[in-house]
Design a protein around this motif. Sequence first.
Motif: not given
Length: 128
Positions: A33-41, A48-51, A101-110
Motif C-alpha cells: 500500500a502506497t500513499i502520498q503524505i501532503t502535510g502533517l497535522r 508518527e506517520v510511519m508508526d 485502514s492505513m489511510a484512515h489511520g494516517i489521516n489522524t496524524v497527517a
Amino acid sequence: KGTALERCPFAQAPSFLHTARFPYAGIMPSFRATIQITGLRPGHAPEEVMDVAVAAVGAAHVVEANQLDIVAGIPRITVRFMVEASEHDAENQFARNAAVSMAHGINTVATTGALRTARRSAGKWLLI
C-alpha cells in the motif's frame, strides 16, 4: 518415538502451512500500500506517520517492510505486507481493506494524497 527428524519441533511445518486450510500450501501473497503524505497535522511528529501506517496494516496482516520515498518533492509511504492465502479475489479485497485502514489511520496524524494498492505477481507489482 520416530526418527530424530520427526521428533525435532523445528522440522515440523508451522500450523499456518497446513494445506487443508490454505490451498497454496502456505504461500502468502505479498501486497503493498502506497500513499502520498501532503502535510502533517498540528501536534504530531513526522515519525508518527510511519508508526501509524505500520500499526494499521499490522493489526490484521504480517508487515514485511516499510519505507519513505520522496517522489517529485512529495513524501510517499509504502508498507509491504502479506495476506493470509485464500482465494485470489478475497486476498485482493483483504489487501484493499488494509490499505484503506492505513489511510484512515494516517489521516489522524497527517493529510494524504493518492492511495494505491498493488499485488506482487510474477516478479511485478500489479495495481489492484
